[in-house]
Design a protein around this motif. Structure first.
Motif, short mmCIF file in Angstrom:
data_model
loop_
_atom_site.label_atom_id
_atom_site.label_comp_id
_atom_site.label_asym_id
_atom_site.label_seq_id
_atom_site.Cartn_x
_atom_site.Cartn_y
_atom_site.Cartn_z
N LEU B 70 14.15 73.47 -46.98
CA LEU B 70 14.13 72.19 -46.28
C LEU B 70 15.49 71.55 -46.43
CD1 LEU B 70 12.94 69.60 -45.02
CD2 LEU B 70 12.18 68.95 -47.28
N ILE B 71 16.09 71.17 -45.31
CA ILE B 71 17.35 70.42 -45.39
C ILE B 71 17.08 69.02 -44.87
CG2 ILE B 71 18.12 71.57 -43.24
CD1 ILE B 71 20.96 71.02 -44.11
N ILE B 72 17.26 68.04 -45.73
CA ILE B 72 17.17 66.65 -45.31
C ILE B 72 18.59 66.21 -44.99
CG2 ILE B 72 16.46 64.32 -45.97
CD1 ILE B 72 14.61 65.56 -48.01
N VAL B 73 18.84 65.82 -43.76
CA VAL B 73 20.19 65.40 -43.39
C VAL B 73 20.27 63.88 -43.56
CG1 VAL B 73 21.98 65.52 -41.65
CG2 VAL B 73 20.27 67.28 -41.75
N PRO B 74 20.80 63.40 -44.67
CA PRO B 74 20.76 61.97 -44.93
C PRO B 74 22.11 61.31 -44.68
CG PRO B 74 20.98 63.16 -46.98
CD PRO B 74 21.32 64.09 -45.86
N GLY B 75 22.37 60.91 -43.48
CA GLY B 75 23.59 60.15 -43.24
C GLY B 75 24.33 60.66 -42.02
N THR B 76 25.29 59.84 -41.59
CA THR B 76 26.00 60.11 -40.34
C THR B 76 26.70 61.46 -40.38
OG1 THR B 76 26.52 57.79 -40.53
CG2 THR B 76 27.43 58.95 -38.66
N VAL B 77 26.53 62.23 -39.33
CA VAL B 77 27.24 63.51 -39.20
C VAL B 77 28.36 63.29 -38.20
CG1 VAL B 77 27.02 65.89 -38.49
CG2 VAL B 77 25.15 64.79 -39.67
N ASN B 78 29.58 63.58 -38.61
CA ASN B 78 30.68 63.42 -37.66
C ASN B 78 31.21 64.79 -37.26
OD1 ASN B 78 32.40 64.25 -39.66
ND2 ASN B 78 33.25 62.25 -40.06
N ALA B 79 32.24 64.76 -36.42
CA ALA B 79 32.71 66.02 -35.85
C ALA B 79 33.15 66.99 -36.93
CB ALA B 79 33.87 65.74 -34.90
N LYS B 80 33.76 66.45 -37.99
CA LYS B 80 34.25 67.33 -39.05
C LYS B 80 33.09 67.89 -39.87
CE LYS B 80 38.26 67.02 -42.14
NZ LYS B 80 39.19 66.08 -42.75
N MET B 81 32.06 67.07 -40.06
CA MET B 81 30.95 67.49 -40.90
C MET B 81 29.97 68.37 -40.14
SD MET B 81 30.08 67.07 -44.02
CE MET B 81 28.73 67.86 -44.86
N ALA B 82 29.91 68.21 -38.81
CA ALA B 82 28.89 68.90 -38.04
C ALA B 82 29.00 70.41 -38.20
CB ALA B 82 29.01 68.51 -36.57
N CYS B 106 19.17 60.24 -36.28
CA CYS B 106 18.11 60.25 -35.29
C CYS B 106 18.65 59.97 -33.89
CB CYS B 106 17.03 59.22 -35.62
SG CYS B 106 16.04 59.69 -37.01
N GLY B 107 19.83 59.39 -33.79
CA GLY B 107 20.33 59.11 -32.45
C GLY B 107 21.59 58.27 -32.43
N GLY B 108 22.31 58.27 -33.50
CA GLY B 108 23.58 57.56 -33.49
C GLY B 108 23.59 56.31 -34.32
N GLY B 109 22.49 55.59 -34.35
CA GLY B 109 22.39 54.41 -35.19
C GLY B 109 23.45 53.38 -34.86
N PRO B 110 24.00 52.72 -35.88
CA PRO B 110 24.98 51.68 -35.61
C PRO B 110 26.28 52.21 -35.02
CG PRO B 110 24.37 51.74 -37.94
CD PRO B 110 23.74 52.91 -37.30
N TYR B 111 26.49 53.52 -35.12
CA TYR B 111 27.76 54.09 -34.66
C TYR B 111 27.64 54.71 -33.28
CZ TYR B 111 28.52 53.29 -39.51
OH TYR B 111 28.59 52.68 -40.73
N VAL B 119 28.47 62.34 -34.31
CA VAL B 119 27.50 63.07 -33.50
C VAL B 119 26.28 62.17 -33.34
CG1 VAL B 119 26.05 65.10 -33.38
CG2 VAL B 119 28.34 65.27 -34.30
N LYS B 120 25.88 61.93 -32.11
CA LYS B 120 24.80 60.97 -31.87
C LYS B 120 23.45 61.65 -32.07
CE LYS B 120 28.26 58.51 -30.33
NZ LYS B 120 29.58 59.11 -30.45
N GLY B 121 23.13 61.90 -33.29
CA GLY B 121 21.86 62.55 -33.60
C GLY B 121 22.09 63.99 -34.01
N VAL B 122 21.52 64.36 -35.15
CA VAL B 122 21.78 65.72 -35.64
C VAL B 122 21.00 66.74 -34.83
CG1 VAL B 122 19.97 65.89 -37.39
CG2 VAL B 122 22.17 66.94 -37.82
N HIS B 123 20.06 66.29 -33.99
CA HIS B 123 19.32 67.23 -33.14
C HIS B 123 20.21 67.83 -32.07
CE1 HIS B 123 19.12 63.28 -31.30
NE2 HIS B 123 18.99 63.87 -30.16
N LYS B 124 21.42 67.30 -31.90
CA LYS B 124 22.36 67.95 -30.98
C LYS B 124 22.92 69.22 -31.60
CE LYS B 124 22.73 64.11 -28.37
NZ LYS B 124 21.85 63.97 -27.23
#
Lengths: 389, 177, 225
Positions: B70-82, B106-111, B119-124
């Motif tokens: 199980l990977i819980i992705v907790p926090g903003t994923v950006n281009a470098k981290m994706a 989940c979809g970008g949040g405040p950013y 990345v606007k949501g890790v489901h991308k």
């Protein structure tokens, strides 16, 4: 990372050896987030290090240029997410400096109260995770027990557990009552007892001292040159605390407190143990500040009526700029806001303490063992949200 | 034949293979130690004493993706981290599950509006099983997400195959460096 | 010492290029010419009465007519601070694409400035000449552009990673065909409208024409909301 370019292999001895490049992070349990460090290893000794940041870059400064002054407060929460109140305070003071206003006196005391509570919570995380880094799992559970009490206290007044958006330009969001302050006092009494417990399980633990004393020595000159602030600077023997030296809130002038500095108790001045011990003693100072603040808190309003009216339209400060420094748990946070008279600043820069403290890591790591490198990273107590913003 | 004849000893229970393996899987979820941003602190709170995720058999985080499912992705994923998130996900063995924790993943949040490199949501990037919204979600919310995941894991078909494997993706997009 | 005393002391020491103290802002600042920046910084650090041992922050600010690099210095010994600015005038038609101002580095004078200068290069494209390790720091090395410029256009993807809200996920129900059909609707790699399209200096690239007809950078902040 000059040493990396000179790839030296000793072919004179019978045993074939070569230097190894090791990649630590960004997914590593002891890099406190998404820090990546490229290491060059000679056996178990680190010969060169280069830290690579930016894995949590979230465009906070660009956002600051596009949202209004008030809307930016929640984004400051998310910079140093372990000390949201302190970040709110720094941003609010910056905007107040731009607007040339001052918060009402009661709100300043409330600010001191919540900021110091949050400082304890932040140092508790540093204490708990530092234990995990060095192989002691128990302190983590002790630290989170007390942290949950602080979160419950702050949730009562702000409605959020971690990211509060409580301190705002011109005051604080809600007033506090006596019942809440009694709870805080009860927590402080409880916490002081727990603090002795922490020292029994970790601080004076023989293995812990062996792992941290004389490791990662940061001299005073180096700390000043690299712009280190906060506990990292104080552990190197510089007695500097903005709260005491340039009080940015009135109550800090009236409250008596001590500024703990490193003394090299178990090793050399400025080693990992000193940095850890400065944080631990700061927690005790925080409870003392909280007690004094509760005793002296005056009656009044938590936010001027005038200010609440101003919130109905976006704030538009006069053209100008303001640079405001605040003492955060990790060091001096500063916001630099430039206004040209519009609804949002044209530049909104955050000088993050972790960013500067981390920049010294490349110089601290070479010469230490890999396992001690983890101790050095943990002792700097970085928050990547703030490093990358 | 034992079932039909009703000649099994009384201490033997029978079930479909799916049910037995699903029950085993859902009762021993191994999450990965993986913290990105603010939500990671709430995730740590879930593992800690007050909330104690170990009650549901998912309280021992593993530090490597190869040992976790199980990977819980907790926090903003950006281009470098994706790229790293993708690589971590690809290293996990099947069956693997993803919980997107927090508004950012989940979809970008405040950013979502001004974030030039988020990345606007890790489901991308990776397929997500459970979304846990909130900024950050309360520990109870994450626990609820994990309980929902347990239900989902329990109903899984054992001999299934995900349509998009990592290998497929690499062939198609060649994005993994 | 206050700021005006520090500046008069700098003048006494014979430092050229030191401007007048501007006290209109909440923090008074002094403008120094780029050529004499390094000499001034060395003096501020080493002079006993100034003793600015701490480089607190380096900031680059884009304004309509210039990019200014702001240095915040402070002294622990004397409890005073000073704001120093270097102003790089915007040349005619200077935009994100063709103009990168250059300022001498102070990273060898203050080690703290090293990362700050790299960050300002990364986000605003200010070149710090003779910097010892001049690379991007926050964004990936292969990133295009400097996002904190006002006329920066947001990318829609980076290295195959979709960065827009309505991007097509790399995994989709329906498999390869569904992704291909979605991709055909709008090819990846097409630059996005920067949300405040009014700032955009490039009407052709942004897709939506900016309202300012000159095609120059418009720093007006009224359009933010």
């Amino acid at each position: 990372m000059e040493a990396l370019e000179m790839y030296t292999v000793d072919r004179t001895s019978d045993v074939y050896t070569e230097e190894l490049r090791l990649n630590l992070g960004p997914q590593h349990p002891s890099t406190h987030g998404v820090l990546r460090v490229e290491l060059q290893m000679d056996g178990e000794i680190i010969t060169a290090a280069r830290s690579d940041i930016g894995y949590l870059h979230r465009c906070a400064e660009k956002i600051g240029e596009n949202v209004t002054y008030l809307q930016y407060t929640p984004y400051t929460d998310r910079m140093d997410y372990l000390a949201s109140m302190n970040n709110n305070l720094a941003w609010s003071l910056t905007v107040e400096k731009l607007l040339d206003i001052e918060a009402p006196e009661r709100s300043q005391w409330i600010r001191v109260l919540v900021v110091e509570l949050n400082r304890i919570a932040s140092h508790l995380i540093a204490f708990g995770t530092y234990g995990i880094d060095l192989g002691a799992n128990t302190p983590f559970f002790y630290a989170f027990r007390e942290r949950e009490s602080i979160m419950a206290l702050l949730e009562k007044i702000s409605g959020a557990r971690m990211l509060y958006n409580f301190i705002r330009p011109g005051g604080v969001a809600n007033d506090i009552d006596d019942a809440w302050m009694d709870e805080v006092l009860a927590f402080c009494d409880d916490f002081d007892k727990r603090w002795d417990e922490y020292n029994r399980i970790l601080t004076n633990n023989h293995i812990f001292i062996k792992r941290t004393a004389n490791i990662g020595i940061l001299t005073k000159e180096m700390a000043l040159a690299y712009g280190c602030t906060g506990p990292v600077l104080r552990a190197s023997g510089v007695k500097w605390d903005l709260r005491r030296d340039i009080p940015y809130l009135k109550p800090y002038d009236e409250i008596e407190f001590d500024v703990p500095v490193g003394m090299g108790t178990h090793g050399t001045l400025g080693d990992c143990w000193d940095r850890y011990w400065v944080r631990m003693r700061e927690m005790r100072e925080c409870t003392s500040i909280i007690r004094q603040a509760i005793a002296a808190i005056p009656d009044g309003v938590h936010m001027e009526k005038k200010m609440e009216r101003m919130y109905k339209t976006p704030l538009t400060p006069e053209p100008g700029e303001a640079y405001m420094r605040c003492e955060n748990p990790r060091g001096e946070l500063a916001f630099y806001a430039v206004s040209e008279g519009g609804k949002s600043p044209i530049r909104c820069r955050a000088r993050a303490p972790s960013f500067c403290n981390l920049s010294v890591l490349d110089k601290l790591l070479p010469g230490t063992m890999l396992a001690d490198g983890v101790a050095v990273i943990g002792s700097l107590d970085i928050v990547l949200g703030e490093v990358d913003r | 034949m034992g079932i039909l004849n009703n000649t099994l000893p009384s201490n033997i229970a029978t079930d479909a293979v799916d049910g037995v393996i699903g029950w085993g899987r859902k009762s021993s979820i191994w999450p990965m130690t993986f913290g990105i941003a603010c939500c990671a602190i709430e995730m740590m709170a879930v593992y800690a004493a007050t909330f104690d995720l170990d009650r549901f058999g998912a309280g021992v985080p593993r530090a490597t993706p190869r040992q976790s499912d199980l990977i819980i992705v907790p926090g903003t994923v950006n281009a470098k981290m994706a790229v790293r998130v993708r690589r971590l996900y690809d290293q996990m063995a099947e069956p693997r599950y993803v919980i997107a924790m927090g508004a950012c993943v989940c979809g970008g949040g405040p950013y979502v509006k001004w974030g030039y490199n988020t990345v606007k949501g890790v489901h991308k990037i990776i397929p997500v099983d459970i979304f846990v919204p909130g900024c950050p979600p309360r520990p109870e919310a994450l626990m609820d997400g994990i309980l929902k995941l347990r239900d989902k894991v329990g109903q899984d078909e054992v001999f299934r195959r995900r349509s998009d494997t990592a290998k497929d993706l690499e062939r198609r997009y060649g994005m993994i460096k | 010492m206050n700021e005006s005393e520090i500046i008069s002391r700098m003048r006494e020491a014979g430092l050229g290029g030191v401007g007048e103290l501007d006290t209109s802002a909440a923090d008074p600042f002094v403008v120094i010419e780029a050529d004499s920046l390094r000499a001034a910084m060395l003096f501020l650090r080493d002079d006993e009465a100034c003793a600015m041992e701490m480089m607190h922050c380096v900031t680059a600010t884009e304004r309509k007519a210039s990019i200014e690099v702001v240095y915040h210095l402070c002294s622990y010994e004397h409890h005073h601070s000073l704001t120093v600015k270097v102003i790089c005038e915007r040349p005619e038609g200077g935009t994100h694409d063709n103009w990168r101002p250059a300022v001498p580095t102070v990273a060898d004078i203050y080690a703290a400035a090293n990362w700050h200068e790299r960050e300002q290069y990364d986000l605003l494209g200010v070149i710090f000449t003779d910097h010892p390790d001049f690379r991007r720091i926050l964004l990936p090395q292969e990133w295009i552009g400097h996002p904190l410029r006002k006329d920066y256009i947001y990318p829609s993807e980076h290295g195959g990673i979709p960065l827009e809200l309505d991007a097509i996920p790399l995994y989709m129900e329906g498999g390869e065909e569904a992704v291909a059909a979605k991709k055909a609707e709008r090819p990846a790699g097409e630059p996005l409208n920067q949300p405040p399209s009014k700032y955009s200096a490039r009407p052709d690239a942004g897709g939506k024409a900016p309202e300012s007809s000159e095609g120059k950078v418009n720093n007006s902040r009224d359009s933010a909301h």
